[in-house]
Write a protein that holds these residues in place. Sequence first.
Motif, PDB file in Angstrom:
ATOM      1  N   PRO A  80       0.830  -1.208   0.000  1.00 12.49           N
ATOM      2  CA  PRO A  80       0.000   0.000   0.000  1.00 12.49           C
ATOM      3  C   PRO A  80       0.870   1.266   0.000  1.00 12.49           C
ATOM      4  O   PRO A  80       2.060   1.217   0.285  1.00 12.49           O
ATOM      5  N   TRP A  81       0.235   2.401  -0.280  1.00 13.38           N
ATOM      6  CA  TRP A  81       0.916   3.694  -0.282  1.00 13.38           C
ATOM      7  C   TRP A  81       0.445   4.547   0.893  1.00 13.38           C
ATOM      8  O   TRP A  81      -0.725   4.487   1.289  1.00 13.38           O
ATOM      9  N   HIS A  82       1.354   5.349   1.419  1.00 17.11           N
ATOM     10  CA  HIS A  82       1.046   6.280   2.505  1.00 17.11           C
ATOM     11  C   HIS A  82       1.612   7.652   2.143  1.00 17.11           C
ATOM     12  O   HIS A  82       2.674   7.742   1.513  1.00 17.11           O
ATOM     13  N   CYS A  83       0.902   8.698   2.557  1.00 16.73           N
ATOM     14  CA  CYS A  83       1.290  10.058   2.200  1.00 16.73           C
ATOM     15  C   CYS A  83       1.204  10.957   3.427  1.00 16.73           C
ATOM     16  O   CYS A  83       0.351  10.741   4.304  1.00 16.73           O
ATOM     17  N   ARG A  84       2.079  11.939   3.497  1.00 14.36           N
ATOM     18  CA  ARG A  84       1.945  12.976   4.523  1.00 14.36           C
ATOM     19  C   ARG A  84       2.110  14.339   3.870  1.00 14.36           C
ATOM     20  O   ARG A  84       2.859  14.490   2.891  1.00 14.36           O
ATOM     21  N   VAL A  85       1.398  15.324   4.428  1.00  9.82           N
ATOM     22  CA  VAL A  85       1.466  16.687   3.900  1.00  9.82           C
ATOM     23  C   VAL A  85       1.581  17.655   5.072  1.00  9.82           C
ATOM     24  O   VAL A  85       0.795  17.588   6.021  1.00  9.82           O
ATOM     25  N   SER A  86       2.565  18.531   5.009  1.00  6.47           N
ATOM     26  CA  SER A  86       2.716  19.572   6.025  1.00  6.47           C
ATOM     27  C   SER A  86       3.004  20.892   5.318  1.00  6.47           C
ATOM     28  O   SER A  86       3.543  20.917   4.210  1.00  6.47           O
ATOM     29  N   VAL A  87       2.606  21.991   5.961  1.00  8.90           N
ATOM     30  CA  VAL A  87       2.819  23.329   5.395  1.00  8.90           C
ATOM     31  C   VAL A  87       3.655  24.135   6.379  1.00  8.90           C
ATOM     32  O   VAL A  87       3.385  24.138   7.591  1.00  8.90           O
ATOM     33  N   HIS A  88       4.676  24.823   5.859  1.00 11.32           N
ATOM     34  CA  HIS A  88       5.639  25.507   6.710  1.00 11.32           C
ATOM     35  C   HIS A  88       5.789  26.967   6.293  1.00 11.32           C
ATOM     36  O   HIS A  88       6.087  27.256   5.131  1.00 11.32           O
ATOM     37  N   LYS A  89       5.587  27.868   7.235  1.00 12.48           N
ATOM     38  CA  LYS A  89       5.740  29.291   6.981  1.00 12.48           C
ATOM     39  C   LYS A  89       7.222  29.638   6.868  1.00 12.48           C
ATOM     40  O   LYS A  89       8.076  28.933   7.426  1.00 12.48           O
ATOM     41  N   PRO A  90       7.552  30.721   6.136  1.00 14.51           N
ATOM     42  CA  PRO A  90       8.960  31.064   5.913  1.00 14.51           C
ATOM     43  C   PRO A  90       9.768  31.223   7.193  1.00 14.51           C
ATOM     44  O   PRO A  90      10.956  30.895   7.224  1.00 14.51           O
ATOM     45  N   GLU A  91       9.117  31.701   8.283  1.00 17.12           N
ATOM     46  CA  GLU A  91       9.870  31.871   9.525  1.00 17.12           C
ATOM     47  C   GLU A  91      10.232  30.529  10.160  1.00 17.12           C
ATOM     48  O   GLU A  91      11.151  30.449  10.986  1.00 17.12           O
ATOM     49  N   GLU A  92       9.499  29.470   9.777  1.00 14.75           N
ATOM     50  CA  GLU A  92       9.851  28.132  10.269  1.00 14.75           C
ATOM     51  C   GLU A  92      10.954  27.531   9.414  1.00 14.75           C
ATOM     52  O   GLU A  92      11.926  26.963   9.925  1.00 14.75           O
ATOM     53  N   ALA A  93      10.804  27.642   8.103  1.00 14.46           N
ATOM     54  CA  ALA A  93      11.819  27.133   7.169  1.00 14.46           C
ATOM     55  C   ALA A  93      11.558  27.725   5.792  1.00 14.46           C
ATOM     56  O   ALA A  93      10.415  27.728   5.323  1.00 14.46           O
ATOM     57  N   THR A  94      12.608  28.210   5.155  1.00  8.91           N
ATOM     58  CA  THR A  94      12.470  28.753   3.810  1.00  8.91           C
ATOM     59  C   THR A  94      12.615  27.638   2.775  1.00  8.91           C
ATOM     60  O   THR A  94      13.101  26.548   3.087  1.00  8.91           O
TER      61      THR A  94
END
Length: 226
Positions: free
Chosen positions: A56-70
């Motif tokens: 099977p396949w697994h996926c993760r998605v996260s969103v990061h603001k520039p102050e956290e990481a560019t």
Amino acid sequence: MHLSITQLKVSALPSDEEAMAAADTLFESSKTWKEGKTIKGVKTYSRAKGPDDGAPWHCRVSVHKPEEATFEQLWEKLGKDKALNEKEFIPDINKVAKVKQISDTQTIWTLYYTFTPPVSPRVFTVLQITRLDESSPRSGTIVSIPVDLTDDQDLVKFEEKGVRGRYVSIERLLELEDGSIEWRMATSSTPGGSIPTYFVERSMAGKIAEDVPHFMKWLHSLPKTE
């Protein structure tokens, strides 16, 4: 080509174009996968094993603001020498070796994982292919494909002794309109050996999600560069 946990011989590795076309198709598909838990802000998704998949396949998605990481910071650590950097923030990775630099965008790595007994060490050997698109919105893609080195005695000597596992993964950093970065990763894997499949699958969402805070903690621990 179809991305799966089937190992490829060194003599049959794909071109950048083939691998990236398959990755782009899979990224698009992942937007429709079954939604799972959100763990520490990381969303998880999954897709059952298809007829051409080994797992099977697994996926993760996260969103990061520039102050956290560019975008630049993320690409520097994920798009360059990714396997070496993973050893720094994934506790189970004990050793990493560069097997062969094929081109500026293609490198074969072998990763040696150690676990708490009675689980035996695992060896994962992959071809990693990278693509950086500097046009707006910027994006960076890393594709990891399992490789079988047994036909090449000069290369197989780089592998540690352990149970052979296999994984395939696609990873993308994508600049969003507000300057944030979406980090999307999808993977399919088998640890090999006699670990029950249901046990592995049950823990996958948590396992892939925890890599994000591990990475961020490591990134923020690095010396600041001017």
